[in-house]
Structure formats: structure tokens, C-alpha cells
Design a protein around this motif. Structure first.
Motif, PDB file in Angstrom:
ATOM      1  N   ASN A  59       0.813  -1.226   0.000  1.00 41.99           N
ATOM      2  CA  ASN A  59       0.000   0.000   0.000  1.00 41.99           C
ATOM      3  C   ASN A  59       0.847   1.276   0.000  1.00 41.99           C
ATOM      4  O   ASN A  59       0.553   2.225   0.719  1.00 41.99           O
ATOM      5  CB  ASN A  59      -0.955   0.008   1.209  1.00 41.99           C
ATOM      6  N   LEU A  61       2.485   4.575  -1.859  1.00 35.17           N
ATOM      7  CA  LEU A  61       2.379   5.536  -2.951  1.00 35.17           C
ATOM      8  C   LEU A  61       3.659   6.357  -2.996  1.00 35.17           C
ATOM      9  O   LEU A  61       4.220   6.704  -1.952  1.00 35.17           O
ATOM     10  CB  LEU A  61       1.179   6.463  -2.754  1.00 35.17           C
ATOM     11  N   ILE A  63       5.185   9.950  -4.403  1.00 31.38           N
ATOM     12  CA  ILE A  63       4.849  11.271  -4.935  1.00 31.38           C
ATOM     13  C   ILE A  63       6.137  11.911  -5.437  1.00 31.38           C
ATOM     14  O   ILE A  63       7.112  12.044  -4.675  1.00 31.38           O
ATOM     15  CB  ILE A  63       4.201  12.154  -3.855  1.00 31.38           C
ATOM     16  N   VAL A 241      -6.096   2.860  -0.746  1.00 24.53           N
ATOM     17  CA  VAL A 241      -5.023   3.435  -1.567  1.00 24.53           C
ATOM     18  C   VAL A 241      -5.575   4.476  -2.531  1.00 24.53           C
ATOM     19  O   VAL A 241      -5.034   5.590  -2.649  1.00 24.53           O
ATOM     20  CB  VAL A 241      -4.279   2.316  -2.326  1.00 24.53           C
ATOM     21  N   LYS A 242      -6.637   4.154  -3.234  1.00 24.37           N
ATOM     22  CA  LYS A 242      -7.195   5.088  -4.228  1.00 24.37           C
ATOM     23  C   LYS A 242      -7.728   6.349  -3.553  1.00 24.37           C
ATOM     24  O   LYS A 242      -7.537   7.467  -4.071  1.00 24.37           O
ATOM     25  CB  LYS A 242      -8.308   4.403  -5.012  1.00 24.37           C
ATOM     26  N   GLU A 245      -4.883   8.494  -2.547  1.00 20.20           N
ATOM     27  CA  GLU A 245      -4.318   9.166  -3.719  1.00 20.20           C
ATOM     28  C   GLU A 245      -5.126  10.418  -4.065  1.00 20.20           C
ATOM     29  O   GLU A 245      -4.559  11.476  -4.359  1.00 20.20           O
ATOM     30  CB  GLU A 245      -4.294   8.194  -4.902  1.00 20.20           C
ATOM     31  N   ARG A 246      -6.450  10.311  -4.011  1.00 20.76           N
ATOM     32  CA  ARG A 246      -7.298  11.480  -4.314  1.00 20.76           C
ATOM     33  C   ARG A 246      -7.122  12.570  -3.265  1.00 20.76           C
ATOM     34  O   ARG A 246      -7.045  13.772  -3.589  1.00 20.76           O
ATOM     35  CB  ARG A 246      -8.760  11.042  -4.404  1.00 20.76           C
ATOM     36  N   ILE A 248      -4.509  13.107  -1.302  1.00 21.33           N
ATOM     37  CA  ILE A 248      -3.179  13.713  -1.434  1.00 21.33           C
ATOM     38  C   ILE A 248      -3.159  14.693  -2.594  1.00 21.33           C
ATOM     39  O   ILE A 248      -2.582  15.792  -2.508  1.00 21.33           O
ATOM     40  CB  ILE A 248      -2.111  12.613  -1.624  1.00 21.33           C
ATOM     41  N   THR A 249      -3.783  14.309  -3.704  1.00 16.03           N
ATOM     42  CA  THR A 249      -3.837  15.192  -4.867  1.00 16.03           C
ATOM     43  C   THR A 249      -4.520  16.509  -4.518  1.00 16.03           C
ATOM     44  O   THR A 249      -4.018  17.601  -4.834  1.00 16.03           O
ATOM     45  CB  THR A 249      -4.582  14.502  -6.019  1.00 16.03           C
ATOM     46  N   ARG A 267       3.303  14.129  -9.391  1.00 13.66           N
ATOM     47  CA  ARG A 267       2.705  12.900  -9.924  1.00 13.66           C
ATOM     48  C   ARG A 267       2.703  11.856  -8.823  1.00 13.66           C
ATOM     49  O   ARG A 267       3.704  11.676  -8.120  1.00 13.66           O
ATOM     50  CB  ARG A 267       3.495  12.414 -11.130  1.00 13.66           C
ATOM     51  N   ILE A 268       1.589  11.155  -8.681  1.00 23.66           N
ATOM     52  CA  ILE A 268       1.473  10.101  -7.670  1.00 23.66           C
ATOM     53  C   ILE A 268       1.499   8.750  -8.374  1.00 23.66           C
ATOM     54  O   ILE A 268       0.682   8.477  -9.253  1.00 23.66           O
ATOM     55  CB  ILE A 268       0.180  10.248  -6.844  1.00 23.66           C
ATOM     56  N   ASP A 270       1.543   4.581  -8.094  1.00 22.07           N
ATOM     57  CA  ASP A 270       1.270   3.388  -7.290  1.00 22.07           C
ATOM     58  C   ASP A 270       2.103   2.244  -7.870  1.00 22.07           C
ATOM     59  O   ASP A 270       1.682   1.568  -8.813  1.00 22.07           O
ATOM     60  CB  ASP A 270      -0.224   3.042  -7.351  1.00 22.07           C
TER      61      ASP A 270
END
Length: 411
Positions: A59, A61, A63, A241-242, A245-246, A248-249, A267-268, A270
Motif C-alpha cells: 500500500n 504511494l 509522490i 489506496v485510491k 491518492e485522491r 493527497i492530490t 505525480r502520484i 502506485d
């Protein structure tokens, strides 16, 4: 008729025409060896990808900064992108799906110990990097909080780097020099192997990020001393995880004051998702190649059916004599079916040995991962035997339906 007796008769019939029997088995041999080799390569590639996914940590990510196309996009102008340690701290605080972050800086530098030296990746990070990557120490200790905050001159060595600099001697407690700066070796990391990009992960040195920024990397650029090359973020679970990611963005766009009309300056990635996609593609290609190779089994089966039909014609009097002395139709059918299965089984065993030999030889010469599971070996031989049953049934049935009087008159 007992199976043992049928097997003896079948072997005697095959020995009577050794060359013809071998040529008949050749299609099965080629088919089985091709299937075994292709499955071995596919399974080896999948296991290697699985191993590489495990080395990334669960899990995780990554960045990384990315050049941002601004208002002058048509002119090809880009705005430089910067990630900072404070971005990692903000993710820790404001993204509940993330349980740990680790900012990192890295560079290829020369490292010296006495008369030995090597060029190696020097990574400045925090102690949280290692739980995120699930990368334990084989001996020694991690960075302390005081060493991280005060720029302690301590280092953790990857297994390959320790071997290059120290050989068989004990590295922990020894001193190395990076850009003429002395560092005490406080620990050795467990082996990780190669990454998905083929990079040797064990050829590396870790130092506290504050030390890297103050004494090594940051001295040449005072303005961007707080910048980092990438940030690792560990999500609390696979399902989050998804969402992480959202979140963090959204957070980084807000912190970097990125307007809605502009793209991200980061850019992230995985890594595990990329590796899993590669795993699926490798598996699909492997089974496709095995399927193509399996066509040889069908060709071999047709060859066996043709030869068995010829054998029925050649042995008409033998069939008539057996029926005349009391053999039942099902005994004759079973006998010819046994011969067809035996041809395929022997061809399958030879193909199995040939395929395994080719797979391991090619894997060793080309450096490809190879894995042969017992299930795949049993399946290959079983498939060959099934081909014998399928394509041998018609000739066997034809032999069992011969009229004994007509058969005894045949030449």
C-alpha cells in the motif's frame, strides 16, 4: 484382460516398430516440451513480479515532482516543480488514510572506506522510510530522533554496498567517507533484490535527511534546501489506496496554489498497481504462447490416430484371432486404446524432460526467471495422455467392431 497384460502387449507392439513409434510420438514430444517451457517462463516471470511487488512494501504511494505546463504552454514553457518536507508533514496530518510518510533526497556519490571505494546511491530520508518499505535491518540499529533532527553523521548500508566496502569484515561501528564527510555505519539492511525496473536495491546508503540537506546535497542550492526528490506515503489498507491518492492530490494542489485550469506539478505513482498490471500482461502472454504451443499436441494426436488406423489394418488377422479365441470387443478396444495412451504418455515424459531442460538452459543463459511447479508437470503429462484417449478412441473402436470371420480371411 488385466491392465498389466494389456500394458505388456502394448509395449511389445511399440517395440516391434521403434522408428515408427518414435516418429509418431514426435508431435507429442514437441507439443509437451513447448508447453512446459512456455509455462515455466510465464510462471517464473510472474513469481519474479510478485517478489518485486513484495519488496516495494504494501500500500505504498510515491509522490514525485513533475514539470507543470503553465500559461505559456503553446510556447513550450514549463514551471519548475518542487516538493518539500512540509508537504510530507501536511499529508501526515491532513490525510487520514495515510499512516506514515517519508520524504527523501538522493544522488549518486562516491563512497570511500580505507582503500576501497564505490559509486552508490546515497538516500537521505527518515527512519519511517524503512517501515513503509517493510525493509528490516539484518543487524545494527536505525536512526534515532536526535540524529534525524540534529544532522547526525550516521549511515545504514545496503547489503551489496556493505560487501563492496567491507568484504567479510564487520561494517557496524566502522567509518566511511561521503564527499569527504565521515559517517559512522550504524546498521546493515536486509537484502531486497532487484526492483521492477531492474535496479539493484541493495546497492544503496541511507543517511538522515537533515544531514543530506545540510552537509551533502543542500550546500550547492540554498534556495531549495528544503526540497525533496520524492515522498513515500503508506496507506492504511489496500482498499484505501485510491482514496488516499485522491486526498493527497487535493491537498497538494491546495498547498501549491495550483489553479483549476492547470495541471498538477506532482505525480502520484502506485508502484504495486503498475507491477500487478505487468503481472497480468505476463500471465496472459504466457498462456497465449502455451496455447499456441499446445497446437502441436493436436497435430501429434492426429498423427497418432492415423498411425493407429494403419495399425488396425496391419493387424486385422491378429484382431480376428483374438476375437475367435474368446476376446470380447471391449478387450480389443481397450488394447488399442492402451497403445495410443502409452504412445502419448511416453512422448509426454520425453517432452517433459526436454521442455524442462530447454527452459532451465535458456533461463540460465539469458538470465530469465524460470519456475516449474509440480502441478504444471503433472498437467502436461495428463494432457498428453488425454490426447491419446481422445484420438485413440476411434481406431480402437474400429478395431473392436471388426467381424472375426472377415478379419481371419484378411492378409
Amino acid at each position: 484382460m488385466p491392465i498389466y497384460e494389456s500394458l505388456k502387449i502394448a509395449l511389445r507392439a511399440l517395440r516391434a516398430n521403434l522408428l515408427r513409434s518414435f516418429l509418431t510420438m514426435l508431435g507429442i514430444i514437441v507439443g509437451v516440451s513447448s508447453v512446459v517451457a512456455m509455462v515455466a517462463f510465464a510462471s517464473g516471470a510472474q513469481r519474479e513480479i510478485d517478489r518485486q511487488i513484495e519488496t516495494l512494501g504494501a500500500n505504498v504511494l510515491m509522490i514525485v515532482p513533475e514539470l507543470n505546463r503553465g500559461a505559456d504552454a503553446k510556447a513550450g514553457l514549463y514551471q519548475a516543480a518542487i516538493l518539500r518536507e512540509s508537504d510530507a508533514d501536511a499529508i501526515d496530518v491532513h490525510v487520514p488514510q495515510v499512516i506514515a510518510t517519508a520524504p527523501s533526497v538522493r544522488a549518486e556519490l562516491q563512497v570511500i572506506h580505507k582503500s576501497r571505494n564505490t559509486w552508490v546511491t546515497v538516500n537521505g530520508t527518515t527512519a519511517r522510510y524503512f517501515p513503509i518499505r517493510e525493509w528490516p535491518l539484518s543487524r545494527g540499529r536505525p536512526f534515532s530522533g536526535k540524529e534525524q533532527s540534529n544532522g547526525g553523521k550516521v549511515a545504514l548500508l545496503g547489503a551489496d554496498t556493505a560487501e563492496k566496502l567491507f568484504g567479510d569484515s564487520e561494517p557496524v561501528g566502522q567509518t566511511i567517507r561521503i564527499l569527504s564527510v565521515p559517517f559512522e555505519v550504524i546498521g546493515i539492511l536486509a537484502e531486497k533484490g532487484t526492483s521492477g525496473a531492474g535496479r539493484a536495491q541493495d546497492d544503496i546508503i541511507f543517511i538522515p535527511i537533515s544531514t543530506a540537506q545540510r552537509r551533502l546535497f543542500g550546500s550547492a542550492n540554498m534556495v531549495h534546501r528544503g526540497s525533496v526528490d520524492y515522498i513515500l506515503a503508506k496507506a492504511s489498507s489496500t482498499g484505501s489506496v485510491k482514496l488516499a491518492e485522491r486526498e493527497i492530490t487535493s491537498l497538494l494542489r491546495q498547498r501549491h496554489r495550483i489553479q483549476a485550469s492547470r495541471s498538477n506539478d506532482f505525480r502520484i505513482v502506485d508502484p504495486a498497481a503498475l507491477m500487478k498490471a505487468q503481472h497480468a500482461a505476463s500471465r496472459t502472454i504466457g498462456w497465449l504462447l502455451a496455447g499456441i504451443a499446445g497446437v502441436s499436441l493436436v497435430v501429434g494426436g492426429i498423427s497418432i490416430m492415423n498411425i493407429m488406423l494403419v495399425s488396425v489394418t496391419e493387424r486385422t488377422r491378429e484382431i480376428g484371432l483374438r476375437i475367435a479365441v474368446g476376446a470380447r470387443s471391449k478387450d480389443v478396444q481397450f488394447q488399442f486404446l492402451m497403445e495410443a495412451v502409452l504412445l502419448c504418455f511416453l512422448g509426454g515424459m520425453i517432452g517433459l524432460a526436454a521442455g524442462a531442460g530447454v527452459a532451465f538452459a535458456a533461463g540460465k543463459l539469458a538470465g530469465w526467471p524460470v519456475f516449474l511447479s509440480p502441478l504444471s508437470l503433472i498437467g502436461a503429462v495428463g494432457l498428453a495422455s488425454a490426447v491419446g484417449v481422445f484420438f485413440g478412441f476411434f481406431p480402437a473402436r474400429r478395431a473392436s467392431r471388426l467381424d472375426p470371420v472377415t478379419a481371419l480371411r484378411g492378409e
